[in-house]
Design a protein around this motif. Structure first.
Motif, short mmCIF file in Angstrom:
data_model
loop_
_atom_site.label_atom_id
_atom_site.label_comp_id
_atom_site.label_asym_id
_atom_site.label_seq_id
_atom_site.Cartn_x
_atom_site.Cartn_y
_atom_site.Cartn_z
N UNK A 9 0.80 -1.24 0.00
CA UNK A 9 0.00 0.00 0.00
C UNK A 9 0.83 1.29 0.00
N UNK A 10 2.12 1.16 -0.27
CA UNK A 10 2.98 2.36 -0.27
C UNK A 10 3.10 2.93 -1.70
N UNK A 11 3.64 4.13 -1.80
CA UNK A 11 3.94 4.71 -3.11
C UNK A 11 5.39 4.40 -3.46
N UNK A 12 5.57 3.89 -4.68
CA UNK A 12 6.89 3.40 -5.09
C UNK A 12 7.29 4.04 -6.41
N UNK A 13 8.59 4.26 -6.58
CA UNK A 13 9.10 4.71 -7.89
C UNK A 13 9.99 3.60 -8.46
N UNK A 14 9.90 3.39 -9.77
CA UNK A 14 10.79 2.44 -10.45
C UNK A 14 11.58 3.25 -11.48
N UNK A 15 12.89 3.14 -11.43
CA UNK A 15 13.72 3.90 -12.36
C UNK A 15 14.14 2.98 -13.50
N UNK A 16 13.93 3.43 -14.75
CA UNK A 16 14.34 2.64 -15.91
C UNK A 16 13.19 2.49 -16.89
N UNK A 49 8.56 -4.73 -16.18
CA UNK A 49 8.08 -5.97 -15.54
C UNK A 49 8.01 -5.78 -14.02
N UNK A 50 9.05 -5.15 -13.48
CA UNK A 50 9.07 -4.95 -12.02
C UNK A 50 7.96 -4.00 -11.59
N UNK A 51 7.73 -2.95 -12.37
CA UNK A 51 6.65 -2.01 -12.02
C UNK A 51 5.31 -2.74 -11.99
N UNK A 52 5.08 -3.58 -12.99
CA UNK A 52 3.81 -4.33 -13.04
C UNK A 52 3.73 -5.27 -11.83
N UNK A 53 4.83 -5.95 -11.55
CA UNK A 53 4.87 -6.87 -10.40
C UNK A 53 4.59 -6.12 -9.09
N UNK A 84 2.57 3.02 -8.36
CA UNK A 84 3.95 2.86 -8.85
C UNK A 84 4.19 3.90 -9.95
N UNK A 85 5.25 4.68 -9.79
CA UNK A 85 5.60 5.65 -10.83
C UNK A 85 6.88 5.21 -11.51
N UNK A 86 6.81 5.00 -12.82
CA UNK A 86 8.02 4.68 -13.58
C UNK A 86 8.67 6.01 -13.97
N UNK A 87 9.95 6.11 -13.71
CA UNK A 87 10.68 7.32 -14.10
C UNK A 87 11.67 6.94 -15.18
N UNK A 88 11.47 7.53 -16.35
CA UNK A 88 12.31 7.13 -17.48
C UNK A 88 12.97 8.37 -18.10
N UNK A 89 14.20 8.19 -18.53
CA UNK A 89 14.96 9.35 -19.00
C UNK A 89 14.59 9.81 -20.41
N UNK A 106 0.75 -3.44 -21.20
CA UNK A 106 0.31 -3.89 -19.86
C UNK A 106 0.48 -2.76 -18.84
N UNK A 107 1.61 -2.05 -18.97
CA UNK A 107 1.88 -0.95 -18.02
C UNK A 107 0.92 0.21 -18.27
N UNK A 108 0.72 0.56 -19.55
CA UNK A 108 -0.17 1.70 -19.86
C UNK A 108 -1.59 1.45 -19.37
N UNK A 109 -2.02 0.18 -19.40
CA UNK A 109 -3.41 -0.09 -19.02
C UNK A 109 -3.57 -0.37 -17.53
N UNK A 110 -2.45 -0.33 -16.80
CA UNK A 110 -2.53 -0.60 -15.35
C UNK A 110 -2.81 0.73 -14.62
#
Ligand code: NAP
Length: 312
Positions: A150-157, A164-168, A176-181, A194-198
């Motif tokens: 139930x926490x807020x998480x960031x995934x870098x990459x 895959x990790x963000x979806x997991x 989950x916020x994906x941060x991409x360069x 899968x990520x866009x529809x989550x």
């Protein structure tokens, strides 16, 4: 003149793959030396709690698990020394050659070697990254995701691993916020969709981590937008860095075949392109990088090595 000790097998690396290989070679009565690099901690050593190794119903901490494997390998007869292997060399002799394994300050000889040197997570290389490790920052979603319920998480990459990790992680996290360069993910279209529809996944594009915020544990990130050169803060309690891995195989360059990313190429018996060298665990190109698969790999490499020694 003092003659040099010749081992049946030298195992390079003391993670789950190398230590399991050492148990098997020692039990097969091969004179076994393990060389542990003091500056590379096995990926398993980062795991706060290993909950998915069969038989450990209460889980076990990564460091404790490694300590158990080490004492088991030693009690079965393996020797363990600390050293940083920087080159290996084949010395030709009449019928068969032997391998010379050089650390920064010593030389060892063996009839064969099992490379279990692992892969290190690529780091962001920003201040405080090491300080926050295990305090909200992790390089392994499978290992640590469950701690962020139930926490807020960031995934870098933006590669397959990060997505895959963000979806997991949405199994546990509230958001989950994906941060991409860049403004496009590197991950496959399938994973992207899968990520866009989550609904629990957000993506921040063209952004890099400028600073990790928090005192004793992560409380957020300061991000830099590379388009506008502006800074913003993102509140989160977990940060998963997933920007690729670097295999620890520098010392094998020019010795045995490596793929374009530096992973050791093996056949199904874990033989490398060079006779007498076997590889197991994360240093080779594998489909799943888990402790349980590394241990299985170690057993298989040891068995192939044992057959090689018997046939010599
Ligand atoms: P990867 O494909 O190399 O992706 C690394 C990602 O991290 C890229 O998006 C890259 O950005 C970003 N990155 C690299 N350095 C960075 C930095 N310093 N700061 C911020 N971002 C950075 O690595 P991976 O995702 O770990 O995958 C490794 C290999 O395993 C790949 O071949 C992948 O296809 C494979 N894999 C496959 C699966 C699957 O098939 N299910 C799952 C996992 C992994 P850029 O995009 O801008 O370069």
């Amino acid at each position: 003149m003092k003659t040099m000790n010749i081992y049946d097998v030298i195992i390079i690396g003391a993670g789950p793959a190398g230590l399991t290989a050492a148990m098997y070679t020692s039990r097969a009565c091969l004179k076994t030396l393990i060389i542990e690099n003091p500056s590379i901690m096995s990926q398993a050593g980062y795991a706060v709690l290993v909950e998915n190794f069969p038989g450990f119903t209460q889980g076990v901490s990564g460091p404790q698990f490694i300590a158990n494997l080490k004492s088991q390998a030693i009690s079965l007869g393996a020797e363990l020394i600390v050293g940083n292997v920087n080159s290996v060399k084949f010395l030709k002799q009449q019928n068969h050659g032997i391998w010379q394994i050089n650390t920064l300050d010593k030389t060892y000889r063996a009839l064969s070697q099992i490379v279990a040197s692992g892969a290190s997570a690529r780091k962001l290389d920003i201040p405080d990254e090491d300080r926050f490790l295990g305090k909200g920052l992790s390089y392994c979603a499978t290992c640590d995701g469950a701690f962020f319920k139930d926490k807020e998480i960031a995934v870098i990459g933006g590669g397959n691993s990060a997505v895959e990790e963000a979806i997991f992680l949405t199994r546990f996290a509230g958001k989950v916020t994906i941060i991409h360069r860049r403004d496009k993910l590197r991950a496959t279209r399938f994973l992207q969709e899968k990520a866009f529809s989550n609904k629990r996944i957000d993506i921040l594009w063209n952004s890099i981590v400028d600073k990790i915020l928090g005192d004793s544990k992560v409380s957020g990130l300061r991000l830099k937008n590379l388009d506008t050169n502006t800074l913003r803060e993102l509140r989160c309690e977990g940060v998963f860095v997933s920007i690729g891995k670097i295999p620890n195989t520098e010392f094998l360059k020019g010795v045995t075949s490596l793929d374009d990313n530096g992973y050791v190429i093996t056949d199904r018996e874990l033989k490398t392109s060079e006779k007498g060298i076997f590889a197991c665990g994360d240093c080779r190109d594998t489909f799943l990088r888990q402790i349980v698969t590394a241990c299985g790999d170690g057993a298989l490499a040891a068995y192939s090595c044992q057959q090689y020694i018997e046939q010599r």
